[in-house]
Structure formats: structure tokens, C-alpha cells
Design a protein around this motif. Structure first.
Motif: not given
Length: 61
Positions: A3-7, A24-27, A33-38
Motif C-alpha cells: 500500500h502506497v500513500v502519496v501526499r 508508482v505501481t510499476d516501481a 516483486n508483487a503483482p500489480k493487481e496487489n
């Protein structure tokens, strides 16, 4: 599940936000090493009147 929070200060276009969450999702997906869907990204925008740097409100600039 990352989970990423961008302020950030409000004012970006939806197009800019789409590009941001995609990158951000891609990075995170590649680095963790996590699926983009997660990967979830939450953008928290704040008004310029609620943000200050060096003792000055961003709204005063």
C-alpha cells in the motif's frame, strides 16, 4: 499487498494522477516483486493553506 500513500498539494490534473499511480505501481511491483493487481496507491491531497515550508504557507507563494 503493498500500500502506497502519496501526499501532495492539490492541483494536479487527473491525467497527471493517472501517470503517477501507474509509475508508482510499476516501481513497487518491480521492486517488491508483487503483482500489480496487489499494489494499491492512495493519493492524499491537501490544500495550499494547510501546507507550509520554511514558515510560509504554500498559498502565500
Amino acid at each position: 499487498m503493498p500500500h502506497v500513500v502519496v501526499r501532495m498539494i492539490e492541483g494536479r490534473t487527473e491525467e497527471q494522477k493517472r501517470a503517477l499511480v501507474q509509475r508508482v505501481t510499476d516501481a513497487v511491483s518491480e521492486t517488491a516483486n508483487a503483482p500489480k493487481e496487489n499494489v494499491t496507491v492512495y493519493i492524499e491531497e491537501m490544500p495550499k493553506t494547510n501546507y507550509a515550508v520554511a514558515g510560509k504557507l504554500a498559498s502565500d507563494k
